[in-house]
Enzyme design. Structure first.
Site, PDB file in Angstrom:
ATOM      1  CG  ASP A   1      -0.381  -0.032   2.521  1.00  0.00           C
ATOM      2  OD1 ASP A   1       0.865  -0.143   2.617  1.00  0.00           O
ATOM      3  OD2 ASP A   1      -1.136   0.058   3.522  1.00  0.00           O
ATOM      4  CB  SER A   2       4.573   1.686  -0.233  1.00  0.00           C
ATOM      5  OG  SER A   2       4.741   0.551  -1.049  1.00  0.00           O
ATOM      6  CG  ASP A  23       0.494  -4.018   2.137  1.00  0.00           C
ATOM      7  OD1 ASP A  23       0.644  -4.856   3.045  1.00  0.00           O
ATOM      8  OD2 ASP A  23       1.313  -3.105   1.918  1.00  0.00           O
ATOM      9  CE  LYS A  56       3.408  -5.728   3.791  1.00  0.00           C
ATOM     10  NZ  LYS A  56       2.973  -4.521   4.513  1.00  0.00           N
ATOM     11  CD  GLU A  61       0.559  -1.157   8.325  1.00  0.00           C
ATOM     12  OE1 GLU A  61       0.199  -0.407   9.262  1.00  0.00           O
ATOM     13  OE2 GLU A  61       0.983  -0.724   7.241  1.00  0.00           O
ATOM     14  CD  GLU A  75       8.191  -0.036   7.528  1.00  0.00           C
ATOM     15  OE1 GLU A  75       7.201  -0.723   7.192  1.00  0.00           O
ATOM     16  OE2 GLU A  75       8.438   1.083   7.053  1.00  0.00           O
TER      17      GLU A  75
HETATM   18  O1  KIV Z   1       3.598  -1.066   1.657  1.00  0.00           O
HETATM   19  C1  KIV Z   1       4.774  -1.429   1.552  1.00  0.00           C
HETATM   20  O2  KIV Z   1       5.430  -1.261   0.517  1.00  0.00           O
HETATM   21  C2  KIV Z   1       5.389  -2.079   2.688  1.00  0.00           C
HETATM   22  C3  KIV Z   1       6.884  -2.165   2.670  1.00  0.00           C
HETATM   23  C4  KIV Z   1       7.440  -0.865   3.105  1.00  0.00           C
HETATM   24  C5  KIV Z   1       7.378  -3.278   3.477  1.00  0.00           C
HETATM   25  O3  KIV Z   1       4.741  -2.478   3.594  1.00  0.00           O
END
Ligand code: KIV
Length: 263
Positions: free
Chosen positions: A50-51, A89, A118, A120, A187
């Protein structure tokens, strides 16, 4: 409808790599062109992070990213990959309870074609991880600095620096493993704590800004290419040194596998 390509790297292979101390190389990607390039370079894991809210959409955090954004970009990536395992994510608030987590993780897999999701995690998410895992959804739990909590944390700061929060993170890691997580991502935590977590749990631990004693490393693609809009995190490395993109990605993989990155 996603093509649901068969891929070379499975969670069994990731576990074998961890067990035989072979470092796992991971990068983010959000579109077909880069996904194909990473896949052909032999990347073990591609994360549709989600970056993308920051490096693709240009926002100041990941909070605005939606499920539809994640499905669109995940589909772009999975349609172009046959080697790398693709993790997608779960965006902000898409797993605030078990029902929404199950519904949205299913969408990432069925519509996006992701092979793992993924989220958090703190101890609060163990029940959600247990439910997803029990339903056959592979899960990566992201601990330490959790960017979706930016407004609650008050900034992108390192986590686990004092004894209490380090102990809490170690307990969380073991609880998430017991709940069925297949992979942990840590992280911005001290290298010593990341090494302890990696030694304690029996699943692969991928690090970012967490030293080099983890089972593998991940960075954001734009950071290694030196094209991040805005600030680049201090732990990132620009691999575009007198070379083309393919060579930069290959150099990143080589340095992760050899343990040369992070220095
Ligand atoms: O969203 C993302 O790209 C991440 C990485 C920074 C690990 O969670």
């Amino acid at each position: 409808m996603n093509a649901q390509n068969t891929i070379d790297i499975t969670i069994k292979q990731l576990q074998k790599m961890r067990d035989s101390n072979e470092k796992i190389a991971c990068l983010t990607a959000y579109d077909a062109a880069f996904a194909k390039l990473l896949d052909q370079a032999g990347m073990d894991i591609i994360l549709v992070g989600d970056s993308l809210g920051m490096v693709v959409q240009g926002n100041s955090s990941t909070v605005s990213v939606t499920m539809d954004d994640m499905i669109y970009h995940t589909e772009c990536v999975t349609g172009a990959t046959t080697h790398s395992l693709v993790i997608s994510d779960m965006p902000f608030m898409s797993y605030s309870n078990i029902d929404s987590a199950l519904y949205n993780a299913t969408r990432l897999m069925q519509e996006g074609g992701a092979q793992m999701v993924k989220l958090e995690a703190t101890q609060r998410q163990t029940e959600i991880v247990e439910e997803l895992s029990g339903c056959g959804i592979p899960v990566c739990a992201h601990l330490g600095l959790r960017p979706q909590y930016i407004h609650k944390l008050g900034g992108y700061h390192a986590q686990g620096a004092d004894t209490d929060s380090a102990n809490e993170l170690l307990l969380t890691a073991t609880a998430l493993e017991a709940a069925g997580a297949d992979l942990l991502l840590v992280e911005c935590i001290p290298a010593q704590l990341a090494a302890e977590i990696t030694k304690t749990v029996n699943i692969p631990v991928i690090g970012i800004g967490a030293g080099n004693d983890c089972s593998g490393q991940i960075l954001v693609l734009q950071d290694i290419l030196g094209i991040t809009p805005g600030k680049t995190p201090p732990f990132a490395k620009n691999y575009m040194q007198n070379c083309n993109i393919q060579q930069a990605v290959q150099n990143y993989i080589t340095e992760v596998k050899s343990g040369a990155f992070p220095a």
